[in-house]
Design an enzyme around this catalytic site. Structure first.
Site, mmCIF file in Angstrom:
data_model
loop_
_atom_site.group_PDB
_atom_site.id
_atom_site.type_symbol
_atom_site.label_atom_id
_atom_site.label_comp_id
_atom_site.label_asym_id
_atom_site.label_seq_id
_atom_site.Cartn_x
_atom_site.Cartn_y
_atom_site.Cartn_z
ATOM 1 N N CYS A 167 31.175 -3.171 2.748
ATOM 2 C CA CYS A 167 31.402 -1.983 3.691
ATOM 3 C C CYS A 167 32.759 -1.843 4.548
ATOM 4 C CB CYS A 167 30.153 -1.464 4.316
ATOM 5 S SG CYS A 167 29.775 0.409 4.796
ATOM 6 N N HIS B 172 25.160 -2.084 0.627
ATOM 7 C CA HIS B 172 24.995 -3.099 1.347
ATOM 8 C C HIS B 172 23.906 -4.187 0.860
ATOM 9 C CE1 HIS B 172 26.795 -1.754 5.347
ATOM 10 N NE2 HIS B 172 26.727 -0.840 4.840
ATOM 11 N N GLU C 219 23.071 -7.022 1.707
ATOM 12 C CA GLU C 219 22.112 -7.602 2.669
ATOM 13 C C GLU C 219 21.175 -7.059 3.266
ATOM 14 O OE1 GLU C 219 24.773 -6.013 3.274
ATOM 15 O OE2 GLU C 219 24.668 -5.402 5.486
#
Lengths: 235, 80
Positions: A90, A207, A209
């Protein structure tokens, strides 16, 4: 592998996804060190350097523009030049483009709205340290949360990126069909993630994560790909 | 003296802000407004002996930080 692979996650003023990156990497088996943008240590001991998401420097001037010139970046450039792994998520992707480590840039979403939702991503190329745990054509589901995620680049550059297999992820529907309807931010050629020519630097807007633990879990494909790449090299 | 930098997205980049404002203007009755592009202006006070020197300095600042040539184009003017 004799010891756990080592990752460094760099925090800039305004980064807010650093903790999630540290957490996600740790549960996948990495030994993680959190670094501050003003640190200038050698990054030689790290197998992976991560630039996390957030709003570094408040997105002032341009997203990632100021973070791209932070003191630690001299070492990040060195790390990349040596062919070692650098991942930008990002805002991290925006920073890598501003650093010139990836082609193109990221600008305001086409419809001007901040997009916070899950998207489907088509794996376009499994020949990379980032996607090797998947196969071309696989569909991942990952969350996005961005206001400036529209990937842009000149036509000539786009031709090169495509030619060299640098596009790793495109926005698509649940069946893997790429179309305007599912390209929510209007990215050029529906590009969600690209690698550099050498393949050691990867940037993506979604994302991983945030999809490592409780959610769809598809973020794990990236971490597994990295782990197997490092594992091969260790042998 | 002051270096004033005008920065816009390159013509090849769709400007959603400008596009939105254009529609708003037209809805407000300004049918003659056919295209709107929104850029930014950055003023930098520079200490230079000449306009030329100031312009070169400002251009260097643009190359280093102020402008991203991948998606932006710019113009520098020097004001006393």
């Amino acid at each position: 592998m004799k010891s756990a692979p080592k990752a460094a996650v760099i925090t800039f003023p305004g980064s807010n996804c650093d903790s999630d990156c540290v957490y996600g990497l740790e549960i996948m088996g990495f030994e993680v060190t959190a670094l501050w943008h003003k640190d200038k240590p050698s990054l030689a001991e790290y197998d992976l350097v991560v630039l996390p998401g957030g709003f570094s420097y408040g997105d002032y001037l341009r997203c990632g523009a100021i973070a791209a010139l932070a003191p630690i970046q001299e070492q990040v450039h060195k790390h990349a030049e040596q062919g070692k792994l650098v991942l930008g998520i990002c805002n991290g992707f925006q920073i890598l483009c501003e650093m010139g480590l990836l082609p193109g840039g990221l600008v305001r979403n086409q419809k001007m709205k901040f997009l916070s939702t899950d998207v489907c991503l088509k794996v376009e190329n499994e020949d990379s340290p980032w996607t090797s745990a998947s196969q071309r054509g696989d569909v991942w589901k990952l969350p996005i949360a961005h206001g400036d995620g529209r990937f842009v680049c000149e036509e000539k550059e786009l031709a090169t990126i495509k030619d060299k297999g640098q596009v790793l992820l495109r926005y698509c529907d649940a069946k893997g069909n790429v179309s305007k309807e599912f390209n929510l931010n209007g990215a050029t050629d529906a590009i969600a993630g690209i690698k550099n020519v050498r393949g050691n630097v990867f940037g993506l807007m979604p994302h991983p994560e945030r999809a490592t633990d409780l959610r769809s879990g598809d973020g794990r494909f990236i971490w597994k790909s990295i782990l197997s790449t490092l594992g091969e090299k260790a042998v | 003296m002051k270096a004033r930098v005008h920065i816009f997205y390159k013509d090849s980049v769709f400007d959603p802000q400008g596009n939105t404002v254009q529609h708003s203007l037209q809805q407000l009755g300004f049918q003659q407004a056919s295209s709107v592009r929104i850029g930014k202006v950055i003023d930098v006070e520079v200490q230079s002996a000449t306009h030329d020197e100031a312009k070169k300095l400002a251009e260097k600042m643009c190359e280093t930080l102020l402008v991203n040539p991948v998606m932006e184009s710019f113009q520098v003017e020097i004001l006393d």
